[in-house]
Structures are given as structure tokens and as C-alpha cells.
Write a protein that holds these residues in place. Structure first.
Motif, PDB file in Angstrom:
ATOM      1  N   GLY A   1     -17.762  -1.890   1.191  1.00 28.96           N
ATOM      2  CA  GLY A   1     -18.585  -0.723   1.722  1.00 28.96           C
ATOM      3  C   GLY A   1     -17.769  -0.432   2.995  1.00 28.96           C
ATOM      4  N   MET A   2     -18.218   0.809   3.290  1.00 26.39           N
ATOM      5  CA  MET A   2     -17.909   1.660   4.355  1.00 26.39           C
ATOM      6  C   MET A   2     -18.236   2.804   4.923  1.00 26.39           C
ATOM      7  N   ARG A   3     -17.821   2.954   6.347  1.00 26.68           N
ATOM      8  CA  ARG A   3     -19.141   4.071   6.862  1.00 26.68           C
ATOM      9  C   ARG A   3     -17.949   4.605   7.932  1.00 26.68           C
TER      10      ARG A   3
ATOM     11  N   TRP B   1     -14.946   6.291  -5.605  1.00 28.55           N
ATOM     12  CA  TRP B   1     -15.462   7.702  -4.918  1.00 28.55           C
ATOM     13  C   TRP B   1     -14.239   8.966  -4.304  1.00 28.55           C
ATOM     14  N   ARG B   2     -14.405  10.257  -5.035  1.00 32.12           N
ATOM     15  CA  ARG B   2     -13.747  10.377  -4.875  1.00 32.12           C
ATOM     16  C   ARG B   2     -14.768  11.749  -3.906  1.00 32.12           C
TER      17      ARG B   2
ATOM     18  N   PHE C   1      -9.147   4.087   0.744  1.00 30.91           N
ATOM     19  CA  PHE C   1      -9.806   2.378   1.543  1.00 30.91           C
ATOM     20  C   PHE C   1      -9.662   1.759   0.134  1.00 30.91           C
ATOM     21  N   GLY C   2      -8.644   1.319  -0.377  1.00 33.45           N
ATOM     22  CA  GLY C   2      -8.847   0.504  -1.467  1.00 33.45           C
ATOM     23  C   GLY C   2      -9.385   0.540  -2.718  1.00 33.45           C
ATOM     24  N   ARG C   3      -9.845   0.173  -3.490  1.00 37.11           N
ATOM     25  CA  ARG C   3     -10.769   1.089  -5.045  1.00 37.11           C
ATOM     26  C   ARG C   3     -12.243   1.872  -4.781  1.00 37.11           C
TER      27      ARG C   3
ATOM     28  N   ARG D   1      -8.964   0.842  13.813  1.00 38.17           N
ATOM     29  CA  ARG D   1      -9.119  -0.315  12.289  1.00 38.17           C
ATOM     30  C   ARG D   1      -8.187  -0.292  11.444  1.00 38.17           C
ATOM     31  N   THR D   2      -7.572  -0.934  10.612  1.00 34.47           N
ATOM     32  CA  THR D   2      -7.435  -0.809   9.899  1.00 34.47           C
ATOM     33  C   THR D   2      -7.742  -0.153   8.809  1.00 34.47           C
ATOM     34  N   ALA D   3      -6.779   0.773   7.389  1.00 35.05           N
ATOM     35  CA  ALA D   3      -7.847   0.895   5.981  1.00 35.05           C
ATOM     36  C   ALA D   3      -7.606  -0.085   5.077  1.00 35.05           C
ATOM     37  N   PRO D   4      -8.669  -0.794   4.262  1.00 33.58           N
ATOM     38  CA  PRO D   4      -8.543  -1.730   3.297  1.00 33.58           C
ATOM     39  C   PRO D   4      -7.062  -1.861   2.508  1.00 33.58           C
ATOM     40  N   ALA D   5      -6.926  -2.527   1.911  1.00 35.91           N
ATOM     41  CA  ALA D   5      -5.423  -2.881   1.064  1.00 35.91           C
ATOM     42  C   ALA D   5      -5.609  -1.771  -0.578  1.00 35.91           C
ATOM     43  N   HIS D   6      -5.039  -1.380  -0.917  1.00 37.05           N
ATOM     44  CA  HIS D   6      -4.677  -0.417  -1.851  1.00 37.05           C
ATOM     45  C   HIS D   6      -5.476  -0.643  -3.118  1.00 37.05           C
ATOM     46  N   ASP D   7      -5.337  -1.849  -3.392  1.00 41.45           N
ATOM     47  CA  ASP D   7      -6.235  -2.612  -4.892  1.00 41.45           C
ATOM     48  C   ASP D   7      -7.230  -3.295  -4.548  1.00 41.45           C
TER      49      ASP D   7
END
Length: 552
Positions: free
Chosen positions: A157-159, A360-361, A307-309, A146-152
Motif C-alpha cells: 500500500g501507499m498513501r 493502478w494508473r 511506485f513499484g508494481r 522517502r524514496t519510491a519502491p523498487a521498480h518491480d
């Protein structure tokens, strides 16, 4: 992970001394029978994909794919044997591979231990893909990436699965099987000690080697490290998780040797086991051959993914640049000339945290950053805890292999978070073989009156010994006594479980970061069940951990 557990033996197995393995390690150059043990028991078919497939380090437009091909019988990991063989990869949007989006090929050679990596680009963000490899008319198992979300992108949510510390000899990798079966992970984080370097019977297993290492001796050479990686990747549960979701991995010490630092390791004898530089180089080479890791800087695992914003993830390498550990109680733990991260990596981390524009960082962190004082433990509990942490048996409130042993780096980093009003920093940590939920205070001595700069979720081991394993008492016995004492001496610690094996599931939304802790019924059982134990979360803007009573 600091440990001195080396003398345990098992029925039918001798208890090797620390140095009896040196002659055996030297014999590896002969490429003898132990190397074959890194393959499954059945005879290899040529060509064959006996070590599964994997993906890693997802980007918005790409994913890193991995496999190892066995081109002929006898071409075992670390053997240096086997012909060059052409390997093709195929990526599709469906498991049936009816909609192929890209394909390509490369040559697998003995020079890279017949491992293959394909860094695929041009993919769509936040999208599931299926991939497989082929060679000589044989297809590998299929894997999901699975690719990461677009930069912006605004991400709801993510898990992530979160694991560390998997000792092959101590049990089976049921934690990986249960994570793979979820079917809801965007990726999984391995926070170090993916493999262990010890020889058979040298590391804690409650005196029972559940399944022996390959090679049987302590790994020292490139062939040794390749063989050990190969052995691990024959595990069906590990193969299942690698095929289910991309991994994001960092190393800790046991990918090299116990208590690794930049110039050596506790579990390395210069000369008798060769030069540390050669051993370190061999371990690095085997790691990058066998792991789907994309080094941002050649030869290190520190890098950053976004992972996106919603979140970015800064992954640390806390072994390659650190100063040598000092003795417990040594005042030089505060010496500003000593470092855990190295100057360049610490500056990189500080800049990334300050300039981040995500909710989140996250920091992938191999050793615990929250300070830890032992407190007034009884002798019965202090001795096994000291053994697990590598402390003197008389006990002092410090573990110098963690950030506690490098307090100037920690002060600088936490002051940076405070001075720049950086919020929502969450450290994700392994190494210590216990589960913790911590605030990370600016000053532990005055906490909770002093501020918390960040929070930390620490996952327990997949199989490596917990405190109850060292004491050899029923699970939960030690934790019931030790946890209240540890918490009383460390008011920033919200929860600690010293006894159970398992894994974590980190769920992120813009409003909160939540870690669900799961525990296994029996690490020595291939059919171990998993059950939810606890959940803790950090709500946005608080820099505090709080308990929540339901998993996601």
C-alpha cells in the motif's frame, strides 16, 4: 482556475482596478521595499535558511532536495542581491544524522535567487531519509524524504496527501499542517495553483484580505514571481509539510496568470504588461528555482513516476500546449485542431497508460476531466457558480477551461482506454475549488447505460474561494441546494461539495484506490481544525466510484 473575482476590497485596503497594477509591476525593476516582505518580519541572519527545506519527485534510488539560503541581510527573494555562498547538504538514515549516507556541496548565487537543488542518487528504495543543508556554520531545519519502491517491488500500500489552490490572502494553510502531522504519507501531490499571481485585494477573499501578498501588485516580472514564491515559503504550515514528506507538483494557471494557454492568458495584457513570452519564461524560471520539481522535459511539468508494481503516476502540463479557450457555447470546443494537451503529450500519456504493468494508473490532472452540466439551478445559485467557473451569468452547460472545452482530446483519450481495455485509471484533479467523486463516462449523455472509462477524485481548495464564499453565506448553505441539482444533471457525479476548504488523502492497495476527504473549520484561523467529511473508493476492475463509510 477560471475566476472573475477581482474587485473585492478589505478594510484599510483600496480595491485595485484590473490595470492599476501595471505601473506598480513596472516599478519592480527598482527592487524596492515590497521585495523585503517575502522574508519573515525578523531581521535575516547571514547566512540563514528562512524558507525551509523540501524534497520532491521520489525515485527508487533518489530524491530531489531543495532549499533557499539568505546569504546576507538584504538578499531577499527577487532582489538580485547577495554574494555567492557555499551550501552543503547531508543525507542520513536517522534524524540525529549519526549515520550519514551522502553529502555534497554547491554554490548558491543570485542568478538562481540563492535557491539550491541537489538531485541525490544511490539511495535505497522505499526508505526514509533525513536531510539538511548548511552554510557558514548555520544548519537548516531537518527534513524527511522517502524514496519510491523498487521498480518491480510488490507494494502492499501507499498513501498520498492531495491538495490544490492555495490563495495566500484568503487564509492560512492549515491543510498543510494537518497533512504534515499525520506522519504516514509516502508523498503529497500538489495539483496546481501553488501560488496566485493577483495583486492585493484583487482575488476573492470574502472582502477580507487575511494577510497581504508580497509584492502587493500583480506579479509580472522574474523578480515579482521570485518574491511571491518566497512569500509563500515563509508560511510555517507549508514549511512543515515540505519537511515532512516529498512533494510531487504540477502547475496550473495561477503559477503564470489566470486562464493561461500556450499563447497568452486571460489575466495578461500584451504590451501593457510586456510580452507574454517574457512573462511565461519568468514564471517558469521562478517555479523551477523555487519548487523541488525535476522536469522530465525542460520547461514543462509533465513526467511520470512509478511506485513499484502498485502504481504509476502520469503528471500532466495542461497549460503550456493548449489552444486558447473559446467562448461558452462555441461549437469549436469539438474542433479536432484544438488541443488541451498538445499532440506529443497526449501520445506520451496514451502510450504510458497502454504499456503500464502496475495495478493502478494515476493521472495528476490540473482541470476536471469528467463532463459537467450545470442543470436547472436557480438564479441565486447560477450567478456565483458562473462567476467561479468564468461562465456567462445567464449560464450554459460548459466550462471551457476544463476538458469540456477540448472534447476531441477527451474523446481520443477515453476511447484509447476503452479500445485497449485499460483498467484502473484514476484522475486526481484540483482547480475547481470544490470536492467531487466522479465516474468518467465514455458518453455522459447516455450514462449510466454507457460505460465508465475511468474514475476521478477532485480535491477542493486549500483556501481559495468556494461558492459559499462568493455568495457570502454560511458554509454548507449553497452545497445543500446546489449539490442535488448538479448530481441530477450529471449522473456520473457521485458527490460534490461546493462549499468547504480542505484536502484529500489517497490510499492505494492492489484491491482499491480510496480518497478520504477532509475539511477545515475556518480558513481564516491559524488554529483551524480538520475533520473527515467523506470517503469514496474505486475497486480494482470496476471503473466506478462507490462510497465507503470509514477513512483509512
Amino acid at each position: 482556475m477560471t475566476s472573475r473575482i477581482r474587485s473585492h476590497s478589505s478594510p484599510g485596503l483600496p480595491a485595485p482596478t484590473r490595470r492599476t497594477v501595471v505601473k506598480a509591476a513596472a516599478a519592480t525593476a527598482a527592487l524596492g521595499a515590497p521585495l523585503a516582505a517575502a522574508l519573515p518580519a525578523r531581521a535575516a541572519q547571514a547566512p540563514a535558511f528562512l524558507h525551509g527545506v523540501a524534497s520532491g519527485d521520489p525515485l527508487p534510488d533518489g530524491i530531489l532536495l531543495w532549499t533557499r539560503v539568505t546569504p546576507a541581510d538584504g538578499a531577499t527573494p527577487g532582489s538580485g542581491l547577495g554574494p555567492d555562498v557555499q551550501v552543503e547538504w547531508t543525507v542520513a538514515t536517522d534524524k540525529a544524522f549519526t549515520n550519514v549516507v551522502t553529502k555534497g556541496s554547491t554554490t548558491a548565487t543570485a542568478a538562481s535567487d540563492h535557491t539550491v537543488k541537489a538531485d541525490i542518487r544511490g539511495l535505497r528504495p522505499a526508505t526514509d531519509y533525513w536531510f539538511r543543508f548548511s552554510s557558514g556554520g548555520t544548519d537548516s531545519p531537518a527534513g524527511r524524504a522517502r524514496t519510491a519502491p523498487a521498480h518491480d517491488a510488490a507494494v502492499a500500500g501507499m498513501r498520498f496527501g492531495v491538495v490544490s489552490c492555495a490563495n495566500w490572502e484568503a487564509g492560512y494553510f492549515s491543510a498543510y499542517r494537518h497533512l504534515a502531522a499525520r506522519g504516514d504519507l509516502d508523498a503529497w501531490l500538489h495539483l496546481g495553483d501553488y501560488i496566485y499571481e493577483y495583486g492585493t485585494g484583487e482575488y476573492g477573499t470574502r472582502d477580507t484580505v487575511v494577510r497581504p501578498h508580497a509584492p502587493a501588485h500583480e506579479i509580472v516580472t522574474l523578480a515579482d514571481y521570485r518574491t511571491r514564491h518566497g512569500r509563500y515559503k515563509t508560511d510555517p504550515d507549508l514549511q512543515a509539510l515540505h519537511a515532512a514528506a516529498p512533494v510531487i507538483a504540477i502547475w496550473d494557471d495561477h503559477e503564470f496568470a489566470n486562464d493561461t494557454w500556450s499563447g497568452g492568458a486571460e489575466n495578461h495584457t500584451e504590451g501593457a504588461e510586456g510580452a507574454w513570452s517574457a512573462r511565461q519564461s519568468a514564471a517558469r524560471q521562478a517555479y523551477f528555482e523555487w519548487m523541488p520539481v525535476r522536469p522530465a522535459i525542460e520547461g514543462t511539468t509533465y513526467r511520470r513516476l512509478r511506485f513499484g508494481r502498485l502504481a504509476d503516476l502520469s503528471l500532466l502540463d495542461l497549460r503550456s500546449y493548449r489552444s486558447q479557450q473559446v467562448s461558452t457555447g462555441d461549437g469549436s470546443v469539438d474542433d479536432p485542431d484544438r488541443t488541451l494537451t498538445g499532440r506529443a503529450q497526449l501520445d506520451w500519456l496514451k502510450t504510458g497508460l497502454r504499456t503500464s504493468d502496475t495495478s493502478w494508473r494515476l493521472v495528476g490532472n490540473s482541470v476536471m476531466i469528467a463532463p459537467f452540466a450545470i442543470g436547472s439551478l436557480s438564479a441565486e445559485l447560477l450567478k456565483p457558480l458562473a462567476e467561479l467557473l468564468g461562465l456567462p451569468k445567464e449560464g450554459l452547460a460548459l466550462n471551457t477551461d476544463q476538458w469540456d472545452g477540448y472534447t476531441d482530446d477527451r474523446r481520443e483519450l477515453l476511447a484509447h482506454l476503452r479500445d485497449n481495455a485499460i483498467r484502473n485509471t484514476v484522475f486526481l484533479t484540483g482547480d475547481i475549488h470544490m470536492a467531487w467523486a466522479n465516474d468518467v463516462p465514455l458518453n455522459a449523455g447516455t450514462y449510466p447505460l454507457s460505460a465508465s472509462a475511468a474514475t476521478e477524485f477532485v480535491v477542493t481548495s486549500v483556501t481559495s474561494d468556494n461558492l459559499d464564499d462568493i455568495v457570502k453565506v454560511p458554509e454548507g448553505t449553497v452545497s445543500a441546494l446546489a449539490s442535488p441539482v448538479i448530481r441530477a444533471a450529471n449522473r456520473h457525479v457521485h458527490w460534490v461539495d461546493t462549499d468547504r476548504h480542505g484536502y484529500g488523502v489517497l490510499d492505494l492497495t492492489a484491491e482499491r484506490a480510496q480518497m478520504d476527504y477532509y475539511v477545515l473549520s475556518d480558513r481564516t484561523s491559524t488554529n483551524a481544525t480538520a475533520s473527515w467529511a467523506r470517503s469514496y473508493r474505486t475497486r480494482s476492475g470496476t471503473q466506478k466510484v462507490e462510497r465507503t463509510y470509514d477513512p483509512v
